[in-house]
Design a protein around this motif. Sequence first.
Motif, PDB file in Angstrom:
ATOM      1  N   ARG A  38       0.886  -1.332   0.155  1.00 45.15           N
ATOM      2  CA  ARG A  38       0.107  -0.023  -0.065  1.00 45.15           C
ATOM      3  C   ARG A  38       0.719   1.167  -0.013  1.00 45.15           C
ATOM      4  NH1 ARG A  38      -5.068  -0.103   3.498  1.00 45.15           N
ATOM      5  NH2 ARG A  38      -5.803  -0.692   1.434  1.00 45.15           N
ATOM      6  N   ARG A  39       1.783   1.386   0.889  1.00 46.26           N
ATOM      7  CA  ARG A  39       2.645   2.291   0.969  1.00 46.26           C
ATOM      8  C   ARG A  39       3.704   2.910  -0.482  1.00 46.26           C
ATOM      9  NH1 ARG A  39       6.295   1.427   4.540  1.00 46.26           N
ATOM     10  NH2 ARG A  39       5.687  -0.416   5.187  1.00 46.26           N
ATOM     11  N   VAL A  40       3.952   1.897  -0.909  1.00 49.26           N
ATOM     12  CA  VAL A  40       4.689   1.753  -2.317  1.00 49.26           C
ATOM     13  C   VAL A  40       3.773   2.196  -3.521  1.00 49.26           C
ATOM     14  CG1 VAL A  40       5.690   0.607  -4.063  1.00 49.26           C
ATOM     15  CG2 VAL A  40       6.266  -0.058  -1.922  1.00 49.26           C
ATOM     16  N   LEU A  41       2.294   2.102  -3.330  1.00 50.79           N
ATOM     17  CA  LEU A  41       1.462   2.470  -4.431  1.00 50.79           C
ATOM     18  C   LEU A  41       1.279   3.900  -4.034  1.00 50.79           C
ATOM     19  CD1 LEU A  41      -0.708  -0.390  -4.973  1.00 50.79           C
ATOM     20  CD2 LEU A  41       0.614   0.509  -6.688  1.00 50.79           C
ATOM     21  N   GLN A  42       1.219   4.194  -2.601  1.00 50.84           N
ATOM     22  CA  GLN A  42       0.881   5.526  -2.192  1.00 50.84           C
ATOM     23  C   GLN A  42       1.901   6.816  -2.700  1.00 50.84           C
ATOM     24  OE1 GLN A  42       0.340   4.851   1.803  1.00 50.84           O
ATOM     25  NE2 GLN A  42      -1.856   4.951   1.725  1.00 50.84           N
ATOM     26  N   ARG A  43       2.950   6.189  -3.043  1.00 55.34           N
ATOM     27  CA  ARG A  43       4.150   7.071  -3.380  1.00 55.34           C
ATOM     28  C   ARG A  43       4.162   7.527  -4.972  1.00 55.34           C
ATOM     29  NH1 ARG A  43       8.525   3.090  -1.488  1.00 55.34           N
ATOM     30  NH2 ARG A  43       9.109   2.416  -3.580  1.00 55.34           N
ATOM     31  N   GLN A  44       3.348   6.614  -5.796  1.00 51.34           N
ATOM     32  CA  GLN A  44       3.179   6.668  -7.033  1.00 51.34           C
ATOM     33  C   GLN A  44       2.585   7.923  -7.688  1.00 51.34           C
ATOM     34  OE1 GLN A  44       5.533   4.601  -8.382  1.00 51.34           O
ATOM     35  NE2 GLN A  44       5.886   3.927  -6.268  1.00 51.34           N
ATOM     36  N   PRO A  45       2.776   8.407  -8.977  1.00 49.63           N
ATOM     37  CA  PRO A  45       2.257   9.562  -9.461  1.00 49.63           C
ATOM     38  C   PRO A  45       0.819   9.061 -10.159  1.00 49.63           C
ATOM     39  CG  PRO A  45       3.932   8.880 -10.748  1.00 49.63           C
ATOM     40  CD  PRO A  45       4.218   8.058  -9.663  1.00 49.63           C
ATOM     41  N   GLY A  46      -0.053   9.942 -10.208  1.00 49.19           N
ATOM     42  CA  GLY A  46      -1.197   9.916 -10.854  1.00 49.19           C
ATOM     43  C   GLY A  46      -2.041   8.728 -10.531  1.00 49.19           C
ATOM     44  N   ARG A  47      -2.954   7.988 -11.148  1.00 48.28           N
ATOM     45  CA  ARG A  47      -4.049   7.245 -10.975  1.00 48.28           C
ATOM     46  C   ARG A  47      -3.550   5.932 -10.259  1.00 48.28           C
ATOM     47  NH1 ARG A  47      -7.869   7.365 -16.053  1.00 48.28           N
ATOM     48  NH2 ARG A  47      -8.626   9.709 -15.925  1.00 48.28           N
ATOM     49  N   LEU A  48      -2.270   5.695 -10.561  1.00 45.75           N
ATOM     50  CA  LEU A  48      -1.743   4.601  -9.927  1.00 45.75           C
ATOM     51  C   LEU A  48      -2.037   4.272  -8.478  1.00 45.75           C
ATOM     52  CD1 LEU A  48      -0.418   1.676 -10.304  1.00 45.75           C
ATOM     53  CD2 LEU A  48       1.747   2.946 -10.597  1.00 45.75           C
ATOM     54  N   LYS A  49      -1.716   5.726  -7.925  1.00 52.79           N
ATOM     55  CA  LYS A  49      -1.851   5.894  -6.390  1.00 52.79           C
ATOM     56  C   LYS A  49      -3.116   5.328  -6.037  1.00 52.79           C
ATOM     57  CE  LYS A  49      -0.209   9.501  -4.925  1.00 52.79           C
ATOM     58  NZ  LYS A  49       0.214  10.804  -4.341  1.00 52.79           N
ATOM     59  N   LEU A  50      -4.309   5.391  -6.758  1.00 53.41           N
ATOM     60  CA  LEU A  50      -5.666   5.097  -6.367  1.00 53.41           C
ATOM     61  C   LEU A  50      -5.634   3.390  -5.990  1.00 53.41           C
ATOM     62  CD1 LEU A  50      -7.655   6.916  -8.900  1.00 53.41           C
ATOM     63  CD2 LEU A  50      -7.324   7.408  -6.581  1.00 53.41           C
ATOM     64  N   PHE A  51      -4.732   2.808  -6.555  1.00 54.85           N
ATOM     65  CA  PHE A  51      -4.805   1.141  -6.265  1.00 54.85           C
ATOM     66  C   PHE A  51      -4.350   0.859  -4.747  1.00 54.85           C
ATOM     67  CE2 PHE A  51      -4.903   1.213 -10.991  1.00 54.85           C
ATOM     68  CZ  PHE A  51      -5.649   0.066 -11.032  1.00 54.85           C
ATOM     69  N   ALA A  52      -3.680   1.818  -4.246  1.00 53.41           N
ATOM     70  CA  ALA A  52      -3.302   1.807  -2.773  1.00 53.41           C
ATOM     71  C   ALA A  52      -4.490   1.194  -1.956  1.00 53.41           C
ATOM     72  CB  ALA A  52      -2.666   2.844  -2.083  1.00 53.41           C
ATOM     73  N   TRP A  53      -5.783   1.840  -2.206  1.00 49.40           N
ATOM     74  CA  TRP A  53      -6.815   1.814  -1.385  1.00 49.40           C
ATOM     75  C   TRP A  53      -7.771   0.623  -1.983  1.00 49.40           C
ATOM     76  CZ3 TRP A  53      -5.445   4.040   2.612  1.00 49.40           C
ATOM     77  CH2 TRP A  53      -4.374   5.139   2.692  1.00 49.40           C
ATOM     78  N   ALA A  54      -7.258  -0.138  -2.902  1.00 46.68           N
ATOM     79  CA  ALA A  54      -8.231  -1.148  -3.465  1.00 46.68           C
ATOM     80  C   ALA A  54      -8.370  -2.140  -2.260  1.00 46.68           C
ATOM     81  CB  ALA A  54      -7.652  -1.943  -4.585  1.00 46.68           C
ATOM     82  N   PRO A  55      -9.513  -2.855  -1.982  1.00 48.42           N
ATOM     83  CA  PRO A  55      -9.544  -4.256  -1.170  1.00 48.42           C
ATOM     84  C   PRO A  55      -8.804  -5.339  -1.488  1.00 48.42           C
ATOM     85  CG  PRO A  55     -11.480  -3.804  -2.314  1.00 48.42           C
ATOM     86  CD  PRO A  55     -10.724  -2.636  -2.816  1.00 48.42           C
ATOM     87  N   ALA A  56      -8.183  -5.968  -0.307  1.00 50.38           N
ATOM     88  CA  ALA A  56      -7.520  -7.151  -0.585  1.00 50.38           C
ATOM     89  C   ALA A  56      -8.171  -8.025  -1.498  1.00 50.38           C
ATOM     90  CB  ALA A  56      -6.928  -7.579   0.637  1.00 50.38           C
ATOM     91  N   ASP A  57      -9.794  -8.293  -1.108  1.00 51.97           N
ATOM     92  CA  ASP A  57     -10.639  -8.978  -2.038  1.00 51.97           C
ATOM     93  C   ASP A  57     -11.457  -7.907  -2.586  1.00 51.97           C
ATOM     94  OD1 ASP A  57     -12.321 -10.904  -2.871  1.00 51.97           O
ATOM     95  OD2 ASP A  57     -12.558 -11.732  -0.896  1.00 51.97           O
ATOM     96  N   PRO A  58     -11.327  -7.898  -3.965  1.00 54.33           N
ATOM     97  CA  PRO A  58     -12.064  -7.301  -4.838  1.00 54.33           C
ATOM     98  C   PRO A  58     -13.633  -7.422  -4.664  1.00 54.33           C
ATOM     99  CG  PRO A  58     -10.466  -8.059  -6.178  1.00 54.33           C
ATOM    100  CD  PRO A  58     -10.337  -8.615  -4.877  1.00 54.33           C
ATOM    101  N   ARG A  59     -14.167  -8.779  -4.368  1.00 59.96           N
ATOM    102  CA  ARG A  59     -15.470  -8.968  -4.393  1.00 59.96           C
ATOM    103  C   ARG A  59     -16.183  -8.462  -3.007  1.00 59.96           C
ATOM    104  NH1 ARG A  59     -14.411 -15.350  -3.555  1.00 59.96           N
ATOM    105  NH2 ARG A  59     -12.889 -14.293  -2.288  1.00 59.96           N
ATOM    106  N   VAL A  60     -15.693  -7.848  -2.208  1.00 55.68           N
ATOM    107  CA  VAL A  60     -15.981  -7.236  -0.981  1.00 55.68           C
ATOM    108  C   VAL A  60     -16.285  -5.499  -1.248  1.00 55.68           C
ATOM    109  CG1 VAL A  60     -15.179  -8.592   0.842  1.00 55.68           C
ATOM    110  CG2 VAL A  60     -13.977  -6.697   0.253  1.00 55.68           C
ATOM    111  N   ASN A  61     -16.022  -5.233  -2.448  1.00 59.28           N
ATOM    112  CA  ASN A  61     -15.848  -3.903  -2.843  1.00 59.28           C
ATOM    113  C   ASN A  61     -17.172  -3.321  -3.037  1.00 59.28           C
ATOM    114  OD1 ASN A  61     -15.351  -1.320  -3.452  1.00 59.28           O
ATOM    115  ND2 ASN A  61     -14.255  -1.925  -5.248  1.00 59.28           N
TER     116      ASN A  61
END
Length: 154
Positions: free
Chosen positions: A131-154
């Motif tokens: 999560r922290r590696v993704l948070q330091r990325q630019p643009g939309r890639l940063k948004l994946f830091a907040w994706a649930p571990a299991d996308p079925r619960v989203n």
Amino acid sequence: MHDPDGAMGLVLNRPVMEAPVADHLPQFAGLAADPPVVFQGGPVEPTAAIALGRFHPGAAPANRVVGDVALLDLSRAVDDYRPGLAEARVFAGYSGWSAGQLDREIAEEAWFVVPALEGDAFDPDPATLWRRVLQRQPGRLKLFAWAPADPRVN
């Protein structure tokens, strides 16, 4: 590591809490980064040990990976690396791809390819590293830091 014959890498966020480094490679016990356990490096050769070392600035390690981090030769005595070696991380197994396989997977956007920082492999909180590696990325890639571990619960 990536060359025309294939690629290999290490999973950085899977500590095996019941596998202290002291029990498996006692010579590295005093240098083991926190948490001082073996990490599951990947599914290939799970009984093979691989170690990364972080060296003090200016120590100029051989087999450099990024910054002051280098692949350690486990056939050498740990004293051969002193006094330059600051800490080590030990992995059981690795991840591997055949020639061209990883390039194809990256072209298919199956992987996020981001710059590595030397501290990533030695992070004391591997549970939140991804999560922290993704948070330091630019643009939309940063948004994946907040994706649930299991996308079925989203």
